[in-house]
Design an enzyme around this catalytic site. Structure first.
Site, PDB file in Angstrom:
ATOM      1  NE  ARG A   1       0.764  -4.729 -11.416  1.00 62.03           N
ATOM      2  CZ  ARG A   1       1.195  -3.595 -10.894  1.00 62.03           C
ATOM      3  NH1 ARG A   1       2.351  -3.075 -11.279  1.00 62.03           N
ATOM      4  NH2 ARG A   1       0.475  -2.967  -9.986  1.00 62.03           N
TER       5      ARG A   1
ATOM      6  CE  LYS B   1       5.829   6.314   0.809  1.00 59.69           C
ATOM      7  NZ  LYS B   1       5.617   5.538  -0.402  1.00 59.69           N
TER       8      LYS B   1
ATOM      9  N   GLY C   1       1.464  -4.622  -3.951  1.00 58.22           N
ATOM     10  CA  GLY C   1       2.605  -5.486  -4.258  1.00 58.22           C
ATOM     11  C   GLY C   1       3.174  -6.202  -3.041  1.00 58.22           C
TER      12      GLY C   1
ATOM     13  N   GLY D   1      -2.304   1.097  -5.354  1.00 55.60           N
ATOM     14  CA  GLY D   1      -2.938   2.410  -5.253  1.00 55.60           C
ATOM     15  C   GLY D   1      -4.321   2.433  -5.891  1.00 55.60           C
TER      16      GLY D   1
HETATM   17  C1  3PG Z   1       1.740   0.268  -9.948  1.00 51.94           C
HETATM   18  O1  3PG Z   1       2.721  -0.451 -10.074  1.00 51.94           O
HETATM   19  O2  3PG Z   1       1.239   0.538  -8.842  1.00 51.94           O
HETATM   20  C2  3PG Z   1       1.076   0.809 -11.183  1.00 51.94           C
HETATM   21  O3  3PG Z   1       1.664   0.289 -12.337  1.00 51.94           O
HETATM   22  C3  3PG Z   1       1.128   2.329 -11.178  1.00 51.94           C
HETATM   23  O4  3PG Z   1       2.452   2.768 -11.161  1.00 51.94           O
HETATM   24  P1  3PG Z   1       2.780   4.200 -10.569  1.00 51.94           P
HETATM   25  O5  3PG Z   1       2.463   4.129  -9.099  1.00 51.94           O
HETATM   26  O6  3PG Z   1       4.217   4.461 -10.863  1.00 51.94           O
HETATM   27  O7  3PG Z   1       1.865   5.185 -11.268  1.00 51.94           O
HETATM   28 MG    MG Z   2       2.293   1.975  -7.049  1.00 55.79          MG
END
Ligand code: 3PG
Ligand code: MG
Length: 390
Positions: A53, A190, A340, A363
């Site tokens: 990233r 999930k 991820g 997400g």
């Molecule tokens: C992630 O790692 O998915 C993004 O940086 C968002 O992080 P978060 O899900 O804690 O908001």
């Molecule tokens: Mg996340």
């Protein structure tokens, strides 16, 4: 937000739409939420375990610094609860950034202040104070209406960075003009988190492959026994409705790798399927399913993948995820992988370079596919320098 199928890139101000940045102070929001590693245990210093990233922000940082801008980055790390937390200090990220982009500053973790998640206007004012322009390159956070994402574009001339624009182009392109057949492979634990995106994907894709822990709620909805596999009672009715509507377009596991307690104690791993005995838990798709899913991938011209097929951190339950990862990497179709875990599985096999596009968002990529837009993009389209009507 309602499902729109407009081009999410349309009306988005890009770096070229900023006034001259030479000698100007630019605030860049990046997604540096990277995995850390503590070589000397939790009390020692941390290092960045995967800098994907951070490297992904380099095209934007190079563009700005190459034109004489004075760049400061703001970012979050982990999920601290609005207060300082030693475990989530930016130091390891700052050290890596200094190697990649010397002279670029990095503020403290945005989430050390409760104003970030609360989208507090006073926090936004403090954040943008002294800056001339704002650039959002934090695709992975654009689904969050947090202060640093939606606040600055209302106050400063703003732009989407290079990474953000590429992400929106790749994911938006899946919705707008996919080559067919278009296949989505969705896994992970999930099911409730993903029901919305599954429904919306079924408007666009030709076939949907469901694996991972979430598949067991679908199998239960079909009347199969699932033993002590992951199960979400509240999702059963929706899973059943999805299966009724989509029919044969949805592929579910037909065999499963389970773990059960052996008669003399200890653990046994075996393939069953698709019914799971009462004393067993399904932790991966079985070999026949892996072949069927891989063949579906091989037939597709466009592939979207999010979420592993099993608990692949455990080598006994990794084959299904790895089979899908290999099929995607060897496919001649255009593939987009987000999340991820899926990216980690590709990395483990050294195959991340073999897919069409690796998204930095999990997400965020799902929500862009589900809703066709994201709060962070909406905010940029309303920036003072954005084209009217954007
Ligand atoms: C992630 O790692 O998915 C993004 O940086 C968002 O992080 P978060 O899900 O804690 O908001
Ligand atoms: Mg996340």
């Amino acid at each position: 937000m309602t499902a729109s199928r407009v081009d999410p890139l349309a009306g988005l101000p890009l770096l070229e739409d900023l006034p001259d940045v030479d000698g100007r102070k630019v605030l860049v929001r990046a997604d540096f939420n990277v995995p850390l590693h503590w070589p000397d245990g939790p009390e020692g210093p941390a290092t960045v375990a995967d800098d994907f990233r951070i490297r992904a922000a380099m095209p934007t940082l190079d563009w700005l610094t190459g034109r004489g801008a004075d760049v400061t980055i703001c970012a979050h790390l982990g999920r601290p609860q609005g207060d300082h937390d030693r475990r989530y200090e930016m130091t390891p990220v700052r050290d890596r950034l200094a190697e990649l982009a010397p002279g670029v500053g990095l503020l403290d973790n945005l989430r050390f202040d409760p104003g970030e998640k609360a989208n507090d206007p006073v926090f936004v004012d403090r954040l943008v104070d002294g800056f001339d322009y704002y650039v959002n390159d934090a695709f992975g956070v654009c689904h969050r209406s947090h202060a640093s994402i939606v606040g600055p574009p209302a106050r400063l001339p703003s732009a989407a960075g290079r990474l953000l624009a590429r992400e929106v182009e790749a994911l938006g392109g899946l919705l707008a003009h996919p080559s067919r057949p278009f296949l989505a492979v969705v896994g992970g634990a999930k099911v409730t988190d993903k029901l919305g995106v599954l429904r919306s994907l079924l408007d666009t894709v030709d076939r949907l492959v469901v694996g991972g822990g979430m598949a067991f709620t679908f199998l239960a909805a079909q009347g199969h026994s699932i033993g002590s596999s992951l199960f979400d009672e509240s999702a059963v009715a929706t899973c059943r409705a999805i299966l009724d509507e989509a029919g044969e377009r949805v592929l579910l596991p037909t065999d499963v790798v389970v773990r059960r307690t052996a008669p003399g104690g200890g653990e046994e791993v075996e393939v069953v399927g698709p019914d799971v005995p009462d004393d067993a838990a399904g932790l991966d798709i079985g070999p026949a399913t892996a072949r069927t899913f891989s063949a579906a991938v091989a037939d597709a011209k466009t592939i979207f993948w999010n979420g592993p097929m099993g608990v692949f951190e455990d080598p006994r339950f990794a084959d299904g995820t790895f089979a899908v990862a290999r099929a995607i990497a060897t496919s001649s179709g255009f593939s987009v992988v987000g999340g991820g875990d899926s990216v980690a599985a590709l990395d483990e096999l050294g195959l991340a370079g073999r897919v069409g596009f690796v998204s930095t968002g999990g997400g965020a990529s799902l929500e862009l596919l589900e809703f066709g837009d994201l709060p962070g993009l909406v905010a940029l389209r309303h920036a003072p320098n954005a084209a009217p009507g954007g």
